[in-house]
Design a protein around this motif. Structure first.
Motif, PDB file in Angstrom:
ATOM      1  N   ARG A 170       0.860  -1.172   0.000  1.00  0.00           N
ATOM      2  CA  ARG A 170       0.000   0.000   0.000  1.00  0.00           C
ATOM      3  C   ARG A 170       0.905   1.234   0.000  1.00  0.00           C
ATOM      4  O   ARG A 170       2.097   1.122   0.314  1.00  0.00           O
ATOM      5  N   ILE A 193      -8.981  -5.278  -6.519  1.00  0.00           N
ATOM      6  CA  ILE A 193      -9.792  -6.461  -6.201  1.00  0.00           C
ATOM      7  C   ILE A 193     -10.604  -6.214  -4.929  1.00  0.00           C
ATOM      8  O   ILE A 193     -11.180  -7.138  -4.370  1.00  0.00           O
ATOM      9  N   TYR A 454       1.396  -8.042   2.506  1.00  0.00           N
ATOM     10  CA  TYR A 454       0.501  -8.759   1.601  1.00  0.00           C
ATOM     11  C   TYR A 454       0.844 -10.232   1.653  1.00  0.00           C
ATOM     12  O   TYR A 454       2.027 -10.588   1.629  1.00  0.00           O
ATOM     13  N   LEU A 457      -1.615 -15.641  -0.529  1.00  0.00           N
ATOM     14  CA  LEU A 457      -2.959 -16.244  -0.571  1.00  0.00           C
ATOM     15  C   LEU A 457      -4.022 -15.205  -0.933  1.00  0.00           C
ATOM     16  O   LEU A 457      -5.162 -15.550  -1.205  1.00  0.00           O
ATOM     17  N   ALA A 458      -3.678 -13.927  -0.900  1.00  0.00           N
ATOM     18  CA  ALA A 458      -4.642 -12.876  -1.237  1.00  0.00           C
ATOM     19  C   ALA A 458      -4.660 -12.588  -2.740  1.00  0.00           C
ATOM     20  O   ALA A 458      -5.466 -11.794  -3.202  1.00  0.00           O
ATOM     21  N   ASP A 479       6.819  -8.845   7.113  1.00  0.00           N
ATOM     22  CA  ASP A 479       5.590  -9.360   7.726  1.00  0.00           C
ATOM     23  C   ASP A 479       5.828  -9.430   9.221  1.00  0.00           C
ATOM     24  O   ASP A 479       6.918  -9.080   9.711  1.00  0.00           O
ATOM     25  N   SER A 483       4.060 -16.029   7.129  1.00  0.00           N
ATOM     26  CA  SER A 483       2.957 -16.273   6.196  1.00  0.00           C
ATOM     27  C   SER A 483       3.456 -17.059   4.984  1.00  0.00           C
ATOM     28  O   SER A 483       4.645 -17.337   4.849  1.00  0.00           O
ATOM     29  N   PRO A 496       7.380  -4.891  13.771  1.00  0.00           N
ATOM     30  CA  PRO A 496       6.657  -4.980  15.041  1.00  0.00           C
ATOM     31  C   PRO A 496       5.144  -5.057  14.815  1.00  0.00           C
ATOM     32  O   PRO A 496       4.645  -4.617  13.779  1.00  0.00           O
ATOM     33  N   ARG A 636     -16.404 -13.510   4.042  1.00  0.00           N
ATOM     34  CA  ARG A 636     -15.429 -13.756   5.119  1.00  0.00           C
ATOM     35  C   ARG A 636     -16.175 -13.811   6.440  1.00  0.00           C
ATOM     36  O   ARG A 636     -17.158 -13.099   6.635  1.00  0.00           O
ATOM     37  N   LYS A 641      -9.868 -11.919   9.964  1.00  0.00           N
ATOM     38  CA  LYS A 641      -9.438 -10.845   9.065  1.00  0.00           C
ATOM     39  C   LYS A 641      -8.607 -11.499   7.953  1.00  0.00           C
ATOM     40  O   LYS A 641      -7.485 -11.943   8.217  1.00  0.00           O
ATOM     41  N   MET A 642      -9.221 -11.554   6.784  1.00  0.00           N
ATOM     42  CA  MET A 642      -8.570 -12.123   5.618  1.00  0.00           C
ATOM     43  C   MET A 642      -7.696 -13.329   5.975  1.00  0.00           C
ATOM     44  O   MET A 642      -8.157 -14.234   6.666  1.00  0.00           O
ATOM     45  N   ASN A 725      -8.166 -22.568   0.253  1.00  0.00           N
ATOM     46  CA  ASN A 725      -8.159 -21.183  -0.223  1.00  0.00           C
ATOM     47  C   ASN A 725      -9.176 -20.982  -1.345  1.00  0.00           C
ATOM     48  O   ASN A 725      -9.012 -21.525  -2.446  1.00  0.00           O
ATOM     49  N   ASP A 726     -10.211 -20.180  -1.032  1.00  0.00           N
ATOM     50  CA  ASP A 726     -11.228 -19.825  -2.036  1.00  0.00           C
ATOM     51  C   ASP A 726     -10.590 -19.295  -3.315  1.00  0.00           C
ATOM     52  O   ASP A 726     -11.080 -19.514  -4.415  1.00  0.00           O
ATOM     53  N   GLY A 727      -9.457 -18.601  -3.144  1.00  0.00           N
ATOM     54  CA  GLY A 727      -8.867 -17.849  -4.250  1.00  0.00           C
ATOM     55  C   GLY A 727      -8.132 -18.694  -5.263  1.00  0.00           C
ATOM     56  O   GLY A 727      -7.842 -18.209  -6.366  1.00  0.00           O
ATOM     57  N   MET A 750     -13.783 -10.770  -9.141  1.00  0.00           N
ATOM     58  CA  MET A 750     -13.422 -11.827  -8.201  1.00  0.00           C
ATOM     59  C   MET A 750     -14.426 -12.986  -8.131  1.00  0.00           C
ATOM     60  O   MET A 750     -14.077 -14.088  -7.731  1.00  0.00           O
TER      61      MET A 750
HETATM   62  N1  LIG Z   1      -9.135 -15.398  -2.644  1.00  0.00           N
HETATM   63  C1  LIG Z   1      -9.394 -14.162  -2.248  1.00  0.00           C
HETATM   64  N2  LIG Z   1      -8.433 -13.255  -2.330  1.00  0.00           N
HETATM   65  C2  LIG Z   1      -8.667 -12.005  -1.878  1.00  0.00           C
HETATM   66  C3  LIG Z   1      -9.911 -11.641  -1.353  1.00  0.00           C
HETATM   67  C4  LIG Z   1     -10.930 -12.635  -1.298  1.00  0.00           C
HETATM   68  O1  LIG Z   1     -12.064 -12.397  -0.873  1.00  0.00           O
HETATM   69  N3  LIG Z   1     -10.625 -13.880  -1.741  1.00  0.00           N
HETATM   70  N4  LIG Z   1     -10.119 -10.362  -0.933  1.00  0.00           N
HETATM   71  C5  LIG Z   1      -9.271  -9.334  -1.463  1.00  0.00           C
HETATM   72  C6  LIG Z   1      -9.380  -8.126  -0.640  1.00  0.00           C
HETATM   73  S1  LIG Z   1     -10.898  -7.382  -0.651  1.00  0.00           S
HETATM   74  C7  LIG Z   1      -8.348  -7.595   0.047  1.00  0.00           C
HETATM   75  S2  LIG Z   1      -8.565  -6.134   0.895  1.00  0.00           S
HETATM   76  C8  LIG Z   1      -7.025  -8.239   0.025  1.00  0.00           C
HETATM   77  C9  LIG Z   1      -6.266  -8.162   1.310  1.00  0.00           C
HETATM   78  O2  LIG Z   1      -5.078  -8.824   1.129  1.00  0.00           O
HETATM   79  P1  LIG Z   1      -3.925  -8.691   2.206  1.00  0.00           P
HETATM   80  O3  LIG Z   1      -3.703  -7.262   2.544  1.00  0.00           O
HETATM   81  O4  LIG Z   1      -2.783  -9.495   1.726  1.00  0.00           O
HETATM   82  O5  LIG Z   1      -4.593  -9.284   3.499  1.00  0.00           O
HETATM   83  P2  LIG Z   1      -4.239 -10.472   4.409  1.00  0.00           P
HETATM   84  O6  LIG Z   1      -4.601 -11.727   3.756  1.00  0.00           O
HETATM   85  O7  LIG Z   1      -4.904 -10.149   5.703  1.00  0.00           O
HETATM   86  O8  LIG Z   1      -2.654 -10.456   4.583  1.00  0.00           O
HETATM   87  C10 LIG Z   1      -2.009  -9.417   5.225  1.00  0.00           C
HETATM   88  C11 LIG Z   1      -0.595  -9.840   5.540  1.00  0.00           C
HETATM   89  O9  LIG Z   1       0.043  -8.765   6.217  1.00  0.00           O
HETATM   90  C12 LIG Z   1       0.634  -9.235   7.410  1.00  0.00           C
HETATM   91  N5  LIG Z   1       0.672  -8.136   8.371  1.00  0.00           N
HETATM   92  C13 LIG Z   1      -0.248  -7.782   9.296  1.00  0.00           C
HETATM   93  N6  LIG Z   1       0.142  -6.696   9.968  1.00  0.00           N
HETATM   94  C14 LIG Z   1       1.340  -6.341   9.458  1.00  0.00           C
HETATM   95  C15 LIG Z   1       2.235  -5.265   9.717  1.00  0.00           C
HETATM   96  O10 LIG Z   1       2.011  -4.422  10.567  1.00  0.00           O
HETATM   97  N7  LIG Z   1       3.353  -5.212   8.959  1.00  0.00           N
HETATM   98  C16 LIG Z   1       3.630  -6.127   7.998  1.00  0.00           C
HETATM   99  N8  LIG Z   1       4.732  -6.004   7.300  1.00  0.00           N
HETATM  100  N9  LIG Z   1       2.804  -7.151   7.740  1.00  0.00           N
HETATM  101  C17 LIG Z   1       1.674  -7.249   8.453  1.00  0.00           C
HETATM  102  C18 LIG Z   1      -0.187 -10.417   7.816  1.00  0.00           C
HETATM  103  O11 LIG Z   1       0.533 -11.262   8.670  1.00  0.00           O
HETATM  104  C19 LIG Z   1      -0.521 -11.050   6.461  1.00  0.00           C
HETATM  105  O12 LIG Z   1       0.480 -11.916   6.054  1.00  0.00           O
HETATM  106  O13 LIG Z   1      -7.209  -9.614  -0.316  1.00  0.00           O
HETATM  107  C20 LIG Z   1      -7.816  -9.767  -1.543  1.00  0.00           C
HETATM  108  N10 LIG Z   1      -7.668 -11.106  -1.956  1.00  0.00           N
END
Ligand SMILES: Nc1nc2c(c(=O)[nH]1)N[C@H]1C(S)=C(S)[C@@H](COP(=O)(O)OP(=O)(O)OC[C@H]3O[C@@H](n4cnc5c(=O)[nH]c(N)nc54)[C@H](O)[C@@H]3O)O[C@H]1N2
Ligand SMILES: Nc1nc2c(c(=O)[nH]1)N[C@H]1C(S)=C(S)[C@@H](COP(=O)(O)OP(=O)(O)OC[C@H]3O[C@@H](n4cnc5c(=O)[nH]c(N)nc54)[C@H](O)[C@@H]3O)O[C@H]1N2
Ligand code: SF4
Ligand SMILES: [Mo]
Length: 760
Positions: A170, A193, A454, A457-458, A479, A483, A496, A636, A641-642, A725-727, A750
């Motif tokens: 981000r 997405i 990220y 699996l997302a 991270d 993960s 942290p 979900r 949370k994800m 994993n749905d994805g 999606m």
């Molecule tokens: N199959 C499938 N895929 C999807 C979705 C779905 O519905 N199905 N939804 C989509 C949507 S809407 C979104 S918003 C995205 C979200 O996708 P991501 O943002 O990747 O969300 P998460 O799966 O929660 O993974 C977040 C990662 O960040 C790590 N993390 C948490 N806090 C911190 C931190 O403070 N610092 C660091 N460096 N890492 C941290 C966690 O341990 C995890 O590994 O996924 C998308 N992907």
């Protein structure tokens, strides 16, 4: 302390409150916070496993923070004894939290103390990468980690150009500066997405860069949800306001193929055929405009384009829509009339509902939702969709002016995101196209990746994403837990937990007036971690780009920004509630940031860029076939949370495995019983195995999988191999395929594919 008392807040209270609520089919107490104030005394430890040995009269330190688990960022108060966090509470003066957190927020204590957390920087020693491959990590120093990453990025830049470095993250001030210092166009974020289908109409019709997040749900008298389901997601403020609105007598109607928690609480539920909300909405506009039921004062004074809309919408009658969406014409007409005449009326929307990037026609639904809310005067008005009131503060580059950046030679991106002019400026990116770009080396080969926060699996088709990431010569991952993305890393940088960091957070999810929350370091850092800014600076220095970060400090950044508001870091820390606010009565906008200064219902901005100016009917991309007979829905669970909470002991006790949710009637027809194992397969060629969960409230032609499960990292001891994993089933696209869809929001489609289900 008796056993009973010892466990009061911990698992027992947590489970009791949650389970009672879910079983009753009402999310009430579950969503409104699982630790009622009166049940907990300051001497109750949070959980026996954390073993906070509290002295008879414990000295409790309170620290302010805000929740980093989801974008609502609820302000919280942490209570600490002997540097151990034993309780989190919602901050009562915060507009978002209003004194409570959701179940995921409270459970952050277990996240913080997760024994599997990353504790030191790591280096991969096994060159092979892939699902189930042990990276054979060894611990290294921070200096070595910075050097390895710095050398890898410099080599990629020298040999293949800056564009061969791809950042997955981000937006972040430090990161953006490092990206510009290198000169790569490739920073890929996930929003296409998640919600950019909504950005397009908000940008074209109201001149708002990104869709606003504040909804005044509690003051609405008519709530029409098109797949909006935040009570089922325990989204703290939105869920609670939905209950408040119902208590205040609002009528609630839900259109969703599934009987969600939101639907179970509503007055009416209509199980629409997936991907046909566009027909439903067009017919609503038809009825409202033809019968002049719209808010004349609002439409006449603050919008333009009503005549053009009236002309365009004539063919979309309720009878026509009935054929498309399966909801009968009389019902559509009645809902349209009720919606237009019961004020304030609101179609609440968030991210992945019917206007979110689920289908190739979803941006048109998002556009219709915008028009419908405007027709009833619910844009930036009480009971409506509010453009959040945020404080105006200087940016990072204003406070720390950077040296000149090199000219970016290649501006084409690996995900093709520059091809979507209405949202390209937002510099987000496209998870739906990036894997294909990398695998096909289109438009060029890429060599080194940097991934922050990220999980792989997302990514849509996570199996394909693993193949794409294998193509990088070097991958750095930031991270806090090991993960699946960490398993793909060459170097791992541990960060942290947010409860170990400090900063400020602007309220946006419920921002009726400008408000900022303080984040203090709640506990001392538990492991050998570094903050994101520090990691970026360390890598930049190792690359010889350290001068971009000279004299830059986060403490000064926050302080300088707060000073422009007449406050300061010190003042915020000394404040009684950890908040800065400019509290004033809400006044709706009378001017919008479009060329005309009005809301443009018929947005010519779309035409300028070659998109439909009116959301004309278009079917979704894929319909059921003999081979793939089911529509695929994704959701979900409220307590997760994800993909980041499946290693959280408390949350896993509530829900530890996802299932294939299908209609009881259809399952019986197929000889599938509750708990039977089934395979679900899509045209990606991937298939997943899940247990069947049979429900009454689901269309027989749909199946649904909750997102977040299917972890294959062995280092996540609780999450490992739970569910699937749905994805893995979501097809990706090439950048050209995305352009051809002509979606100004570049939505990832999606859910726009179908699946087959077989007994395993
Ligand atoms: N199959 C499938 N895929 C999807 C979705 C779905 O519905 N199905 N939804 C989509 C949507 S809407 C979104 S918003 C995205 C979200 O996708 P991501 O943002 O990747 O969300 P998460 O799966 O929660 O993974 C977040 C990662 O960040 C790590 N993390 C948490 N806090 C911190 C931190 O403070 N610092 C660091 N460096 N890492 C941290 C966690 O341990 C995890 O590994 O996924 C998308 N992907
Ligand atoms: N607990 C929890 N809360 C979260 C998150 C989380 O991980 N956990 N993630 C946050 C994030 S980043 C996001 S993006 C959101 C996602 O949360 P939502 O925006 O609620 O999206 P989904 O969970 O995908 O659920 C979408 C709903 O739309 C319905 N639906 C699907 N297709 C159609 C259709 O064609 N028409 C209609 N009318 N309905 C349809 C589905 O049945 C489902 O009920 O949740 C946020 N809140
Ligand atoms: S809604 Fe829940 S997870 Fe999201 S910020 Fe608030 S407490 Fe945290
Ligand atoms: Mo999302």
């Amino acid at each position: 302390m008796s056993e009973e008392k010892k466990l009061r807040f911990s698992r027992r209270a947590f489970l009791k409150a949650s389970a009672a609520a879910t079983l009753a089919g009402s999310a009430g107490s579950f969503l409104l916070g699982c630790a009622p104030e009166e049940e907990v005394t300051p001497t109750d430890p949070v959980d026996d496993d954390i073993e906070v040995e509290l002295p008879p009269e414990p000295e409790i330190t309170t620290k302010f923070s805000w929740c980093g688990t989801c974008g609502a960022n609820c302000a919280m108060v942490g209570e600490v004894v002997d540097d151990k966090l034993y309780r989190l509470k919602g901050n009562p003066d915060d507009q978002v939290a209003k004194g409570k957190l959701c179940v995921k927020g409270y459970a952050n204590i277990k996240h913080l103390y997760d024994p599997d957390r990353l504790k030191v920087p790591l280096k991969r020693t096994n060159p092979e990468k892939g699902i189930g491959v042990d990276p054979e990590f060894v611990e290294i120093s921070w200096d070595e980690a910075f050097e390895l990453a710095g050398d890898a990025y410099n080599n990629a830049i020298e040999e293949n150009g800056p564009h061969s470095v791809v950042i997955f993250s981000r937006s972040h001030d430090w990161l953006n500066r490092w990206q510009n210092a290198m000169g790569t166009p490739n920073r890929i974020a996930h929003q296409s997405i998640c919600f950019t289908t909504y950005d397009a109409p908000w940008s074209a019709c109201a001149g708002v860069g990104s869709r606003p997040w504040t909804l005044d749900i509690r003051n609405a008298k008519y709530l029409l949800s098109l797949g909006w389901d935040m009570p089922s997601k325990a989204k703290n403020n939105q869920a609670r306001e939905y209950f408040e609105a119902l208590e205040n007598g609002a009528k609630a109607v839900v259109i969703d193929p599934r009987l969600t928690i939101t639907a179970s609480l509503a007055d009416e539920w209509h199980p629409i055929q997936p991907g046909t909300d566009l027909a439903f909405c067009l017919a609503m506009i038809n009825v409202i405009v033809n019968n002049e039921l719209y808010d004349k004062d609002f439409v006449d004074n603050y919008t333009i384009g009503i005549d053009e809309i009236k002309e365009e919408v004539q063919e979309y009658t309720p009878a026509w829509a009935e054929e498309k969406c399966g909801i009968d014409a009389d019902t559509i007409e009645r809902i349209a009339e009720e919606f237009a005449t019961t004020r304030p009326a609101l179609i609440p929307n968030h991210k992945r509902d019917a206007g979110g990037p689920n289908h190739t026609n979803s941006w048109r639904v998002a556009y219709c939702i915008f028009i419908l809310n405007a027709l009833v005067g619910s844009i930036d008005r009480e009971g409506g969709h509010i453009i959040q009131r945020t404080p105006s503060m200087p940016g990072f580059n204003d406070i720390f002016p950077p040296p000149d950046f090199p000219e970016m030679e290649v501006t084409e991106r690996i995900d093709g995101f520059e091809n979507h002019p209405l949202i390209a400026h937002r510099q987000v990116g496209d998870f739906a196209t990036v894997s294909q770009g990398i695998l096909n080396e289109d438009p060029y080969p890429v060599k080194a990746a940097f991934v922050r926060k990220y999980n792989i699996l997302a990514f849509p088709n996570a199996v394909e994403a693993v193949e794409a990431f294998k193509k990088f010569d070097f991958v750095a991952v930031l991270d806090i837990v090991p993960s699946e993305m960490v398993q793909m890393a060459d170097v791992v940088f541990p960060e942290p937990h947010f409860l170990e960091t400090s900063g400020i957070g602007v309220r946006s999810y419920q921002a009726l007036y400008p408000q900022i929350a303080l984040r203090e370091q709640v506990v001392d850092t538990l492991h050998d971690t570094k903050g994101f800014g520090g990691i970026v600076t360390g890598i930049a220095e190792a690359m010889g780009l350290g001068h971009y970060f000279e004299d830059v400090s986060s403490g000064e950044f926050h302080d300088e920004r707060l000073k422009t508001l007449g406050s300061s870091w010190e003042e915020l820390q000394e404040s009684e509630n950890g908040l800065w606010a400019d509290e004033k009565p809400f006044e709706g906008r009378t001017e919008f940031d479009t060329d005309s200064g009005k809301i443009e219902l018929y947005a010519t901005k779309f035409e300028e860029h070659g998109y439909d100016t009116f959301p004309q009917w278009q079917p979704k991309r894929e319909e059921p076939t003999d081979e793939y007979p089911f529509y695929y829905l994704i959701s979900r669970p409220p307590m997760h949370k994800m993909t980041e909470s499946q290693n959280n002991e408390l949350l896993m006790q509530l829900y530890d495995e996802n299932t294939l949710i299908m209609s009881e009637e259809k399952a019986q027809e197929m000889g599938i019983a509750e708990g039977d194992e089934v395979y679900v397969e899509s045209r990606t060629g991937n298939r997943i195995k899940l247990k069947a969960e049979l429900v009454k409230g689901m269309r027989p032609d749909c199946v649904c999988v909750e997102h977040g499960f299917g972890h294959w990292s062995e280092e996540l001891s609780l999450a490992y191999q739970k569910g699937a994993n749905d994805g893995d089933l979501i097809p990706t696209m090439t950048a050209q395929e995305m352009i051809d869809i002509k979606d100004p929001g570049a939505g990832g489609a999606m859910n726009d594919f179908c699946v087959k289900v077989e007994k395993a």
